[in-house]
Scaffold this motif. Structure first.
Motif, PDB file in Angstrom:
ATOM      1  N   GLY A 124      38.186  72.358  58.559  1.00  0.00           N
ATOM      2  CA  GLY A 124      37.199  72.493  59.622  1.00  0.00           C
ATOM      3  C   GLY A 124      36.389  73.770  59.570  1.00  0.00           C
ATOM      4  N   VAL A 125      36.479  74.494  58.467  1.00  0.00           N
ATOM      5  CA  VAL A 125      35.764  75.772  58.356  1.00  0.00           C
ATOM      6  C   VAL A 125      34.276  75.566  58.105  1.00  0.00           C
ATOM      7  CG1 VAL A 125      35.581  77.913  57.027  1.00  0.00           C
ATOM      8  CG2 VAL A 125      37.841  76.951  57.561  1.00  0.00           C
ATOM      9  N   HIS A 126      33.934  74.568  57.300  1.00  0.00           N
ATOM     10  CA  HIS A 126      32.543  74.327  56.935  1.00  0.00           C
ATOM     11  C   HIS A 126      31.927  73.254  57.834  1.00  0.00           C
ATOM     12  CE1 HIS A 126      33.058  76.835  53.411  1.00  0.00           C
ATOM     13  NE2 HIS A 126      34.153  76.140  53.098  1.00  0.00           N
ATOM     14  N   LYS A 127      30.619  73.311  57.999  1.00  0.00           N
ATOM     15  CA  LYS A 127      29.907  72.395  58.880  1.00  0.00           C
ATOM     16  C   LYS A 127      29.590  71.083  58.159  1.00  0.00           C
ATOM     17  CE  LYS A 127      27.686  76.320  61.166  1.00  0.00           C
ATOM     18  NZ  LYS A 127      26.425  77.048  61.381  1.00  0.00           N
ATOM     19  N   VAL A 128      29.700  69.985  58.895  1.00  0.00           N
ATOM     20  CA  VAL A 128      29.316  68.672  58.389  1.00  0.00           C
ATOM     21  C   VAL A 128      27.829  68.471  58.643  1.00  0.00           C
ATOM     22  CG1 VAL A 128      29.638  66.181  58.624  1.00  0.00           C
ATOM     23  CG2 VAL A 128      31.611  67.719  58.775  1.00  0.00           C
ATOM     24  N   LEU A 129      27.088  68.135  57.604  1.00  0.00           N
ATOM     25  CA  LEU A 129      25.642  67.959  57.708  1.00  0.00           C
ATOM     26  C   LEU A 129      25.260  66.521  57.369  1.00  0.00           C
ATOM     27  CD1 LEU A 129      24.503  71.237  55.892  1.00  0.00           C
ATOM     28  CD2 LEU A 129      24.811  70.881  58.347  1.00  0.00           C
ATOM     29  N   GLY A 130      24.071  66.108  57.834  1.00  0.00           N
ATOM     30  CA  GLY A 130      23.578  64.778  57.548  1.00  0.00           C
ATOM     31  C   GLY A 130      22.711  64.752  56.309  1.00  0.00           C
ATOM     32  N   ALA A 152      27.306  50.274  62.109  1.00  0.00           N
ATOM     33  CA  ALA A 152      28.587  50.909  61.816  1.00  0.00           C
ATOM     34  C   ALA A 152      28.665  51.374  60.366  1.00  0.00           C
ATOM     35  CB  ALA A 152      29.727  49.937  62.126  1.00  0.00           C
ATOM     36  N   ILE A 153      28.147  50.587  59.454  1.00  0.00           N
ATOM     37  CA  ILE A 153      28.181  50.969  58.041  1.00  0.00           C
ATOM     38  C   ILE A 153      27.244  52.143  57.774  1.00  0.00           C
ATOM     39  CG2 ILE A 153      27.546  50.194  55.713  1.00  0.00           C
ATOM     40  CD1 ILE A 153      28.516  47.383  56.578  1.00  0.00           C
ATOM     41  N   ALA A 154      26.037  52.059  58.339  1.00  0.00           N
ATOM     42  CA  ALA A 154      25.027  53.094  58.075  1.00  0.00           C
ATOM     43  C   ALA A 154      25.466  54.456  58.585  1.00  0.00           C
ATOM     44  CB  ALA A 154      23.697  52.679  58.703  1.00  0.00           C
ATOM     45  N   LEU A 155      25.990  54.502  59.809  1.00  0.00           N
ATOM     46  CA  LEU A 155      26.405  55.777  60.380  1.00  0.00           C
ATOM     47  C   LEU A 155      27.853  56.114  60.036  1.00  0.00           C
ATOM     48  CD1 LEU A 155      24.772  55.512  63.930  1.00  0.00           C
ATOM     49  CD2 LEU A 155      23.833  56.531  61.854  1.00  0.00           C
ATOM     50  N   GLY A 156      28.676  55.078  59.900  1.00  0.00           N
ATOM     51  CA  GLY A 156      30.076  55.307  59.578  1.00  0.00           C
ATOM     52  C   GLY A 156      30.281  55.916  58.207  1.00  0.00           C
ATOM     53  N   PHE A 157      29.342  55.701  57.303  1.00  0.00           N
ATOM     54  CA  PHE A 157      29.421  56.323  55.979  1.00  0.00           C
ATOM     55  C   PHE A 157      29.541  57.837  56.113  1.00  0.00           C
ATOM     56  CE2 PHE A 157      27.061  58.521  52.607  1.00  0.00           C
ATOM     57  CZ  PHE A 157      27.788  58.139  51.489  1.00  0.00           C
ATOM     58  N   PHE A 158      28.702  58.412  56.974  1.00  0.00           N
ATOM     59  CA  PHE A 158      28.732  59.867  57.171  1.00  0.00           C
ATOM     60  C   PHE A 158      29.945  60.273  57.989  1.00  0.00           C
ATOM     61  CE2 PHE A 158      24.223  58.634  56.816  1.00  0.00           C
ATOM     62  CZ  PHE A 158      23.930  59.286  55.639  1.00  0.00           C
ATOM     63  N   GLY A 159      30.404  59.370  58.870  1.00  0.00           N
ATOM     64  CA  GLY A 159      31.581  59.685  59.654  1.00  0.00           C
ATOM     65  C   GLY A 159      32.829  59.761  58.802  1.00  0.00           C
ATOM     66  N   VAL A 160      33.026  58.772  57.937  1.00  0.00           N
ATOM     67  CA  VAL A 160      34.206  58.761  57.075  1.00  0.00           C
ATOM     68  C   VAL A 160      34.144  59.912  56.078  1.00  0.00           C
ATOM     69  CG1 VAL A 160      35.448  57.444  55.319  1.00  0.00           C
ATOM     70  CG2 VAL A 160      34.582  56.281  57.368  1.00  0.00           C
ATOM     71  N   LYS A 161      32.988  60.060  55.441  1.00  0.00           N
ATOM     72  CA  LYS A 161      32.841  61.141  54.457  1.00  0.00           C
ATOM     73  C   LYS A 161      32.983  62.503  55.120  1.00  0.00           C
ATOM     74  CE  LYS A 161      28.795  62.317  52.766  1.00  0.00           C
ATOM     75  NZ  LYS A 161      27.527  62.381  51.987  1.00  0.00           N
ATOM     76  N   GLY A 162      32.333  62.673  56.266  1.00  0.00           N
ATOM     77  CA  GLY A 162      32.406  63.958  56.963  1.00  0.00           C
ATOM     78  C   GLY A 162      33.779  64.256  57.511  1.00  0.00           C
ATOM     79  N   ALA A 212      25.007  61.033  66.767  1.00  0.00           N
ATOM     80  CA  ALA A 212      24.957  59.706  66.149  1.00  0.00           C
ATOM     81  C   ALA A 212      26.363  59.194  65.828  1.00  0.00           C
ATOM     82  CB  ALA A 212      24.114  59.764  64.878  1.00  0.00           C
ATOM     83  N   LEU A 213      27.230  60.074  65.352  1.00  0.00           N
ATOM     84  CA  LEU A 213      28.591  59.671  65.012  1.00  0.00           C
ATOM     85  C   LEU A 213      29.374  59.267  66.255  1.00  0.00           C
ATOM     86  CD1 LEU A 213      29.520  62.327  62.290  1.00  0.00           C
ATOM     87  CD2 LEU A 213      28.687  59.991  61.977  1.00  0.00           C
ATOM     88  N   LEU A 214      29.177  59.976  67.349  1.00  0.00           N
ATOM     89  CA  LEU A 214      29.873  59.621  68.584  1.00  0.00           C
ATOM     90  C   LEU A 214      29.321  58.326  69.181  1.00  0.00           C
ATOM     91  CD1 LEU A 214      30.236  63.159  70.182  1.00  0.00           C
ATOM     92  CD2 LEU A 214      32.010  61.781  69.083  1.00  0.00           C
ATOM     93  N   ALA A 261      38.544  54.633  60.442  1.00  0.00           N
ATOM     94  CA  ALA A 261      37.162  55.115  60.392  1.00  0.00           C
ATOM     95  C   ALA A 261      36.768  55.779  61.701  1.00  0.00           C
ATOM     96  CB  ALA A 261      36.216  53.957  60.082  1.00  0.00           C
ATOM     97  N   MET A 262      37.241  55.247  62.821  1.00  0.00           N
ATOM     98  CA  MET A 262      36.939  55.846  64.125  1.00  0.00           C
ATOM     99  C   MET A 262      37.509  57.258  64.224  1.00  0.00           C
ATOM    100  SD  MET A 262      37.704  52.495  66.504  1.00  0.00           S
ATOM    101  CE  MET A 262      37.697  53.404  68.055  1.00  0.00           C
ATOM    102  N   VAL A 263      38.763  57.422  63.808  1.00  0.00           N
ATOM    103  CA  VAL A 263      39.385  58.753  63.857  1.00  0.00           C
ATOM    104  C   VAL A 263      38.653  59.710  62.934  1.00  0.00           C
ATOM    105  CG1 VAL A 263      41.496  60.047  63.395  1.00  0.00           C
ATOM    106  CG2 VAL A 263      41.640  57.805  64.484  1.00  0.00           C
ATOM    107  N   SER A 264      38.342  59.263  61.729  1.00  0.00           N
ATOM    108  CA  SER A 264      37.630  60.119  60.779  1.00  0.00           C
ATOM    109  C   SER A 264      36.257  60.514  61.302  1.00  0.00           C
ATOM    110  CB  SER A 264      37.495  59.393  59.435  1.00  0.00           C
ATOM    111  OG  SER A 264      36.849  60.208  58.482  1.00  0.00           O
ATOM    112  N   THR A 265      35.587  59.578  61.967  1.00  0.00           N
ATOM    113  CA  THR A 265      34.251  59.859  62.505  1.00  0.00           C
ATOM    114  C   THR A 265      34.306  60.887  63.627  1.00  0.00           C
ATOM    115  OG1 THR A 265      33.522  57.630  61.900  1.00  0.00           O
ATOM    116  CG2 THR A 265      32.204  58.800  63.525  1.00  0.00           C
ATOM    117  N   VAL A 266      35.339  60.833  64.445  1.00  0.00           N
ATOM    118  CA  VAL A 266      35.503  61.857  65.487  1.00  0.00           C
ATOM    119  C   VAL A 266      35.722  63.226  64.849  1.00  0.00           C
ATOM    120  CG1 VAL A 266      36.939  62.645  67.403  1.00  0.00           C
ATOM    121  CG2 VAL A 266      36.349  60.231  67.212  1.00  0.00           C
TER     122      VAL A 266
END
Length: 428
Positions: free
Chosen positions: A154-160, A135-145, A175-177, A202-207
């Motif tokens: 929502g205009v720009h794409k979220v990248l890893g 959750a921490i490893a992948l959630g970092f990108f979910g929260v930030k993204g 991965a986020l889902l 964090a769940m809402v942000s990750t979605v």
């Protein structure tokens, strides 16, 4: 400065890994799942952190006084057989030896790390800690993204992270889902309201981040996993309202450009990217039919010469499907082993649900099994459109389910009443 700080954190953690191997397993998972070194800008980004962590953890296993033995369950046995299978297909691969054995080495390192972790998953607390690490490893990108998506409309794409398996936005979205249901498991198991609230946010942000990747496969995976999430949730009415509200809010928030891109799913016959996938799936199938026991070997579909041999006229490219890429690369036997790992993990999850349903002390395993089922649906749905067949997170989750099943089965056996001993004649 960032590189120095990262090194300063890693050195004591590596020391702890040598003394306590499970710390090394968690550290390897963090490095492998998140690739935090890719967030560095200097020398630290090029150092072999995953390999170093794995070797230090092996050293810890050799010197630490604690139980450590690879459990021979369906998941670990199938992973071992899969490793042997891809080795065999690599010996007769059609692609150049340099490419094949480089990919083989990468997959073997992943398998070794997953199996080492599986050998150390001996308690409920360790399984729980591993899920936290995912959750921490992948959630970092979910929260930030997610924050990035909201702030930019929502205009720009979220990248890893660059130069990692999640660099591709389609991979990142899936991965986020996958991690969202695991966050919910942690929320259900957390005692503190602050932690539960933070995980829900964090769940809402990750979605939002997954949809912000603008991946069409992510939309398909979101719909599939949202439905299973509702089915597997405790309160159907409340969870249904929440799931519908979150999905509706996310989809409504996205700009018209995103909507137009998603509409191409309905008209895939006239969309170049979608039809390119269908064509390379055909080529993968033809290679598997021609070489059913071995397939074409690693990255066979990336070679135009190989593709022309079995499916002339189809442009070579990644198969962009966990199903067809595995099948085309390794044939039907190894594909069955690969699929068997997922099936075994799901079988364990179903058994855990059945055994733990009415046992309050096993509620943790019940929640984990049900949420892991949702994660696997997200992986299967999203993976249908991308090349994520050797993803360590999914294999690790299957190993965690196998470990949870072992603990639950043992607990149920211990709680079962001992059978009555027959009374000998004359001793009544």
């Amino acid at each position: 400065m960032r590189d120095l700080a990262f090194v300063a954190i890693m050195i004591p953690l590596l020391g702890m890994a040598a003394a306590r191997p499970f710390v090394g397993a968690l550290l390897w998972s963090w490095i492998s799942f998140m690739s935090p070194q890719r967030e560095m800008w200097g020398f630290a980004s090029a150092l072999p952190w995953a390999q170093t962590t794995f070797l230090v953890t092996l050293l810890g296993c050799a010197i630490a006084r604690e139980p450590k033995r690879l459990p021979l369950n369906a998941v670990t046995v199938l992973l071992l057989l899969f490793g042997a299978g891809v080795t065999a297909t690599s010996l007769v691969a059609l692609q150049s030896a340099e490419i094949v054995w480089r990919e083989w080495e990468r997959v073997m390192k992943i398998l070794a790390g997953v199996l080492l972790t599986a050998a150390l998953l001996t308690t409920r607390e360790r399984i729980h800690a591993l899920i936290w690490m995912i959750a921490i490893a992948l959630g970092f990108f979910g929260v930030k993204g997610g924050i990035f998506t909201v702030m930019t409309g929502g205009v720009h794409k979220v990248l890893g992270p660059p130069d990692s398996i999640l660099a591709d936005r389609n991979h990142l979205a899936t991965a986020l889902l996958v991690v969202v249901p695991l966050m919910n498991y942690l929320r259900l198991q957390s005692r503190h309201a602050i932690v539960r609230t933070g995980l829900a946010a964090a769940m809402v942000s990750t979605v939002f981040a997954a949809i912000g990747s603008q991946s069409r496969g992510a939309l398909v995976a979101l719909i599939a996993s949202a439905f299973v999430f509702w089915v597997r949730s405790r309160g159907k009415i409340t969870s249904g309202i929440i799931v519908a509200a979150v999905v509706a809010a996310v989809l409504t928030f996205m700009p018209e450009s995103w909507v137009e891109r998603m509409r191409t799913i309905q008209d895939y016959e006239h969309e170049g990217s979608a039809m390119g996938r269908v064509m390379i799936w055909t080529a993968s199938w033809q290679i598997a039919l021609a070489r059913p026991l071995t397939g074409g070997g690693f990255r066979a579909m990336y070679s135009q010469e190989i593709v022309n041999r079995y499916a002339p006229g189809i442009p070579a490219r990644a198969a962009h499907s966990i199903w067809f890429e595995t099948l085309g690369e390794h044939g039907f036997v190894v594909f069955a082993l690969w699929l068997g790992v997922l099936a075994a993990g799901m079988a364990y999850s179903l058994r855990v649900v059945r055994l733990a349903r009415r046992e309050p002390e096993l509620r943790w395993a019940y929640d984990l099994a049900r949420m892991a089922q949702v994660s696997t649906v997200a992986y299967a749905a999203g993976g249908t459109f991308l090349s994520l067949q050797y993803w360590d997170v999914q294999w690790t989750l299957m190993a965690a389910l196998a470990a949870a099943h072992g603990l639950v089965a043992a607990a149920v056996r211990e709680a079962a009443p001992a059978p009555a001993q027959p009374t000998a004649p004359g001793w009544r």
